[in-house]
Design an enzyme around this catalytic site. Structure first.
Site, PDB file in Angstrom:
ATOM      1  N   ASP A 344      -0.687   4.925   5.592  1.00 40.97           N
ATOM      2  CA  ASP A 344      -0.390   3.983   4.425  1.00 40.97           C
ATOM      3  C   ASP A 344      -0.399   4.786   2.995  1.00 40.97           C
ATOM      4  OD1 ASP A 344      -0.096   1.065   3.511  1.00 40.97           O
ATOM      5  OD2 ASP A 344      -1.884   1.528   2.297  1.00 40.97           O
ATOM      6  N   GLU A 373       4.298   6.321   4.671  1.00 40.46           N
ATOM      7  CA  GLU A 373       4.916   5.837   3.575  1.00 40.46           C
ATOM      8  C   GLU A 373       5.289   6.882   2.661  1.00 40.46           C
ATOM      9  OE1 GLU A 373       4.460   1.015   3.155  1.00 40.46           O
ATOM     10  OE2 GLU A 373       2.584   2.257   2.623  1.00 40.46           O
TER      11      GLU A 373
END
Ligand code: CA
Length: 662
Positions: A344, A373
């Site tokens: 993340d 990400e």
């Protein structure tokens, strides 16, 4: 209450008064791998790194929350900031916490950051004998074969969403074990849960956060509660609300292992969604109570910086944080046999840390799958060039980044709700789709100046790109189409068209080079009733409605067919950029809304000699030229339909995919 506020005030004061001057690089570094609990039936050795403490206590309890303490002892100071305590009895099943004295003040009592088991709501660590948490046959557990990263078809799934609906046919609703149930069906007899995943033909199940997170009260089991789980509490422990008993820390461990093993036995690999970029608590986190400030970045004023928009950002570049993350991912692989990680806000982490993780993980598991990400949710004090951002993807070692270029190229900007994309009829998106088709590597026929976000190829190799149209964030594809697909302001979106757009979107995802990624339920038009950010929405919004599988069986069959096509045909998942440049040729000078290309499939080791792929993203029927040779259709206008002797001009229906081969 007052005391509580005073304590916070004191800590904040201490911290902000000193923070500016703190040079964390002067803190001693401990390079042993025995922090936390070292258990045998004869003894438990506890170790904690707390270099600024003058005194450290370990407090042992019978219960995971409340109850009387059974022992409290001073820990012994060791070199390099480490403290230790040895208990020469079998401590199994007891709980413990630490507190430290810094500048004459005691911290809160907090769980061991290295805890491998915790009690209810993760308030105290638990002494666990990991050997006893293994399900039957665990020693023989084996991940399914996985040869190269671009073979992956990832399916992003929330544990609770999968089974919580009344029509899931699953008994252990909302639990890890719900995903281990076989033979479950919806009211029409179509498979759900585990069997559905198998039927769809994906290769990896990416579970939304399944480590112990903060927001759901694990002590209240009868009240429906919901969270995605991006608020980490204890990194090395499974989430308690997904277990059948959150009080006994051994249960969740065993049940998560059971899930992994069942997936493996059924040909599915497991990916953990990990959130090392921030902690749910800031001042009050165990990290910060034990070593104030150290595990987090600070701004120029010495305050917590916040590139995550969650109140803090961790400092992966600091030795003991880097070590923590490394040991944590290694632990999940070794103890739980997980097959990969989704990081993340990976752009918060530094490149050096990410590459170290990759190197060490690949050493023990050459088939590990890593992606994240490549962005942040705010400004970070760590310079851009040092962080694992999408623009730095080429510097990352065997780690992929999500392509927001192709995501929004397909369906329109996630931020502008009415914006259309290629698949919903927006002209001018052709180069973005081409950029996505080649997995954001350099290709001579892509005009990078016309790509929506990136103006250069950021991936060196195709396995560095995750190709997707949607994920848990923002509107799901079907809801996005609902908001944006109307032909004009006077008309509503036509559901018949929307269905074709949805199919076209997923056909782009599943035929593009790189790694394919699907959000759970998209294969039968899952809706979250227009809720854009459902991170704490109730089950009515988030639960997968399994009746949709019956209602939209045609979409399901199409997506299943695409997954099968991708798996059968290596031309869609070439391992190198060099091969893509050599074997993938776009048709130039096409009409608006048309993207077409030809694959020299045989050269990519395919059983087909050549493949043509055509996408019509426009709302009109278009005629394209396939050339003088004869073709057979695999897919014609979003349907798996075999037609022979196609040659010359062919018609493409609005919002459609056609795949031809020789
Ligand atoms: Ca929890």
């Amino acid at each position: 209450m007052k005391r509580y506020i005073m304590l916070i005030g004191l800590i904040t004061q201490l911290f902000s008064a000193k923070a500016q001057k703190v040079d964390f690089s002067t803190y001693p570094v401990y390079d042993g791998n025995d922090l936390g609990l070292n258990y045998t039936p004869k003894s438990s050795l506890f170790k904690l790194w707390a270099p600024t403490a003058s005194s450290v206590e370990i407090i042992n309890y019978k219960d995971g929350d409340g109850g009387k303490e059974i022992n409290r002892s001073e820990m012994k100071k060791e070199p390099n900031g480490v403290w230790s305590a040895l208990a020469k009895t079998d401590m199994k099943g007891t709980f413990y916490a630490f507190r430290v004295k810094i500048n004459g003040n005691w911290s809160d009592e907090v769980p061991d950051p290295y805890a491998k088991a915790v009690g209810v709501n993760g308030k105290r660590a638990m002494v666990v004998d990991l050997a006893q948490t293994n399900p039957e046959g665990w020693e023989k557990d084996k991940s399914p074969v996985f040869n190269q990263k671009t073979d992956a078809i990832i399916y992003e799934l929330h544990v609770r969403d999968a089974s919580i609906a009344a029509n899931s046919g699953i008994e252990q609703k909302g639990k890890f074990l719900g995903l281990t149930e076989k033979g479950t069906k919806n009211a029409d007899g179509l498979s759900t849960g585990l069997d559905h995943l198998k039927e769809l033909g994906i290769t990896h199940v990416h579970l939304l956060p399944s480590y112990d997170y903060n927001s759901v009260d694990e002590s209240v089991t009868d009240k429906p509660q919901y969270n995605w789980g991006y608020d980490p509490l204890n990194y090395n422990v499974p989430e308690g609300s997904y277990s059948t008993n959150a009080n006994n820390g051994a249960v969740r461990i065993k049940e998560f292992k059971q899930l992994v093993k069942t997936f493996h036995d059924n040909g599915l690999r497991v990916i953990m969604d990990v959130v090392y970029n921030h902690t749910a608590l800031t001042e009050k986190s165990n990290f910060n109570q034990l070593v104030p400030g150290y595990y987090y970045r600070q701004d120029e004023k010495g305050k917590f910086s916040d590139a995550t928009a969650c109140g803090n950002e961790t400092a992966s570049e600091r030795a003991m944080m880097r070590k923590f993350i490394l040991e944590s991912v290694m632990y999940w692989v070794k103890e739980y046999h997980v097959d990969g990680f989704r990081f993340d806000l990976m752009g918060v982490h530094d490149i050096e840390t990410m590459n170290l993780l990759s190197k060490e993980l690949h050493k023990i598991r050459p088939d590990i799958l890593l992606y994240g990400e490549g962005w942040t949710a705010g400004k970070s004090p760590l310079p851009d060039e040092q962080r694992a951002l999408k623009a730095n993807a080429a510097k990352l070692d065997r780690i992929a980044v999500f392509s927001d270029d192709i995501r929004d190229g397909i369906k329109g900007s996630v931020f502008e709700h009415t914006d259309k994309g290629f698949a919903s009829g927006k002209p001018g998106m052709e180069e973005t789709i081409k950029f996505g088709i080649v997995a954001s590597v350099q290709h001579p026929q892509v005009d990078y100046t016309k790509v929506n976000y990136s103006k250069a190829a950021y991936s060196k190799e195709p396995f560095q790109t995750i190709t997707y149209a949607e994920c848990h964030d923002n509107h799901v594809l079907w809801d996005k189409l609902n908001l944006s697909a109307a032909p004009n302001a006077m008309q509503d979106a036509n559901p018949v068209d929307m269905k074709e757009m949805n199919k076209l979107a997923l056909s782009i995802v599943l035929t593009s080079q790189g790694i394919s990624f699907l959000h759970a339920g998209t294969e039968f038009l899952r809706s979250k009733q227009g809720v854009e950010n459902s991170y704490k929405s109730p089950d009515e919004i988030n639960a997968i409605d399994w009746s949709l599988k019956s209602q939209n069986k045609d979409v399901f069959d199409f997506v299943k067919g695409l997954a099968e096509l991708r798996k059968k045909h290596p031309a869609f998942r070439m391992p190198s950029a060099e091969q893509i440049r050599k074997n993938l040729v776009f048709f130039e000078n096409q009409q608006s809304g048309i993207v077409g290309y030809e694959l020299n499939a045989a050269a990519a080791g395919d059983s087909w000699k050549k493949i043509q792929v055509w996408f019509n993203g426009s709302g009109e029927e278009k005629t394209v030229n396939t050339g003088k040779e004869k073709w057979i259709s695999a897919v014609k206008d979003n349907l798996f339909e075999k037609k022979d002797n196609l040659t010359g001009s062919i018609k493409l229906k609005p919002y459609s995919c056609t795949i031809l081969y020789q």
